[in-house]
Scaffold this active site. Structure first.
Site, short mmCIF file in Angstrom:
data_model
loop_
_atom_site.label_atom_id
_atom_site.label_comp_id
_atom_site.label_asym_id
_atom_site.label_seq_id
_atom_site.Cartn_x
_atom_site.Cartn_y
_atom_site.Cartn_z
N GLY A 56 -39.36 -10.91 -77.06
CA GLY A 56 -37.98 -10.46 -76.88
C GLY A 56 -37.78 -8.99 -76.56
O GLY A 56 -36.66 -8.50 -76.68
N ASP A 93 -39.86 -25.25 -71.80
CA ASP A 93 -40.80 -24.95 -70.72
C ASP A 93 -39.96 -24.81 -69.46
O ASP A 93 -39.09 -25.66 -69.21
CB ASP A 93 -41.79 -26.12 -70.60
CG ASP A 93 -42.93 -25.81 -69.65
OD1 ASP A 93 -42.67 -25.30 -68.54
OD2 ASP A 93 -44.09 -26.07 -70.02
N LYS A 158 -42.16 -10.47 -62.52
CA LYS A 158 -43.48 -9.90 -62.80
C LYS A 158 -44.51 -10.77 -62.07
O LYS A 158 -44.46 -12.00 -62.11
CB LYS A 158 -43.73 -9.93 -64.30
CG LYS A 158 -44.89 -9.10 -64.80
CD LYS A 158 -46.18 -9.84 -65.06
CE LYS A 158 -46.14 -10.85 -66.14
NZ LYS A 158 -46.04 -10.32 -67.47
C1 LIG Z 1 -45.75 -11.44 -71.16
S1 LIG Z 1 -45.04 -12.62 -72.21
C2 LIG Z 1 -43.33 -12.20 -72.15
C3 LIG Z 1 -42.95 -10.93 -72.87
C4 LIG Z 1 -41.45 -10.80 -72.99
N1 LIG Z 1 -40.80 -10.75 -71.71
C5 LIG Z 1 -41.03 -9.60 -73.79
O1 LIG Z 1 -40.35 -8.72 -73.25
O2 LIG Z 1 -41.33 -9.55 -74.98
C6 LIG Z 1 -45.05 -14.08 -71.23
C7 LIG Z 1 -44.28 -15.23 -71.82
O3 LIG Z 1 -44.26 -16.31 -70.88
C8 LIG Z 1 -44.12 -17.50 -71.66
N2 LIG Z 1 -44.42 -18.67 -70.85
C9 LIG Z 1 -45.55 -18.95 -70.14
N3 LIG Z 1 -45.44 -20.12 -69.49
C10 LIG Z 1 -44.20 -20.62 -69.78
C11 LIG Z 1 -43.49 -21.79 -69.39
N4 LIG Z 1 -44.03 -22.70 -68.57
N5 LIG Z 1 -42.22 -21.96 -69.85
C12 LIG Z 1 -41.66 -21.05 -70.68
N6 LIG Z 1 -42.29 -19.92 -71.09
C13 LIG Z 1 -43.54 -19.70 -70.65
C14 LIG Z 1 -45.10 -17.28 -72.80
O4 LIG Z 1 -44.80 -18.14 -73.87
C15 LIG Z 1 -44.91 -15.80 -73.11
O5 LIG Z 1 -44.02 -15.62 -74.17
#
Ligand SMILES: C[S@@+](CC[C@H](N)C(=O)[O-])C[C@H]1O[C@@H](n2cnc3c(N)ncnc32)[C@H](O)[C@@H]1O
Length: 223
Positions: A56, A93, A158
């Site tokens: 978050g 998801d 990103k």
């Molecule tokens: C780099 S982290 C995000 C960090 C966040 N934006 C922050 O500011 O704290 C990437 C996120 O993508 C999520 N993620 C990856 N594949 C996903 C999917 N198919 N659906 C939803 N979330 C997904 C992961 O659970 C993870 O929390």
């Protein structure tokens, strides 16, 4: 790298320390803050869709910018570690169709001013696999943005450097007034991540409708 080495490296990271001191859920907050400072991608009082939001950090920044009159809809498979009155969290998801229905219910006849995607697959250490999995997440982010982004809205994605990324960028840039690439100062040294900043959405009917109907929004929304 052992867990001890990883923890040591993390504790030496100034952005991680700053996030901790400021009570932010993650250091990723500073990346969106930098993008916001340069391009004002999020309007005060606006609506933001934050894909890949957990824990978050970016959600906190978006929530501060939009203020109490605005709204941030955060989406992730993992739980969000942030509770704010102007944040709605959907644990899902992004590939699930249920998400589109949930978003439709939340936005009703409005759309988002900004779509941010910080989605990343779990990195097993195999870079080629990461790129393949991430390509699906990028396409899905763009697809969702094309459904829910306002005319003249902004999209921040990103991505990870890869030759095939250029084609995605060129294709996507045609639907926006302006496109920039940016590597935030807060991105870790040696990382191949890059932020793609698309400004001023110019929706084409064909991009609004995955079912092939050209004249109307697939969700019946007005842009
Ligand atoms: C780099 S982290 C995000 C960090 C966040 N934006 C922050 O500011 O704290 C990437 C996120 O993508 C999520 N993620 C990856 N594949 C996903 C999917 N198919 N659906 C939803 N979330 C997904 C992961 O659970 C993870 O929390």
């Amino acid at each position: 790298m052992t867990r001890e080495q990883w923890l040591q490296r993390r504790s030496e990271d100034p952005y991680w320390r700053m996030a901790k001191e400021m009570g932010l859920p993650s250091r990723a907050a500073f990346k969106l803050e930098e993008v916001q400072r340069r391009w004002r991608v999020i309007p005060e009082g606006g609506r933001v869709l934050d894909l890949g939001a957990a824990p978050g950090g970016m959600t906190a920044v978006a929530s501060d910018v939009v203020g109490e009159k605005g709204l941030v809809v955060a989406v992730d498979v993992e739980p969000l570690k942030l509770q704010r009155p102007n944040v709605v969290f959907i644990q899902a998801d992004v590939m699930e169709h249920r998400l589109v229905r949930e978003l439709q219910r939340i936005v009703k006849d409005g759309l988002f001013d900004t779509v941010v995607s910080d989605l990343s697959p779990h990195h097993s250490g195999d870079y080629d696999l990461l790129i393949l999995q991430h390509a699906d997440l990028l396409s899905r982010s763009r697809e969702i943005a094309y459904m829910f982004l306002k005319r003249r809205g902004n999209m921040v994605l990103k991505a990870f450097e890869h030759p095939a990324l250029r084609q995605f960028e060129q294709e996507t840039a045609r639907s926006f007034l302006k496109f920039e690439r940016y590597i935030p100062k807060s991105t870790k040294k040696g990382s191949s991540e890059v932020f793609l900043i698309f400004l001023g959405f110019k929706p084409k009917p064909s991009e609004r409708d995955s079912g092939g109907r050209l004249s109307s929004h697939p969700l019946g929304l007005r842009v």
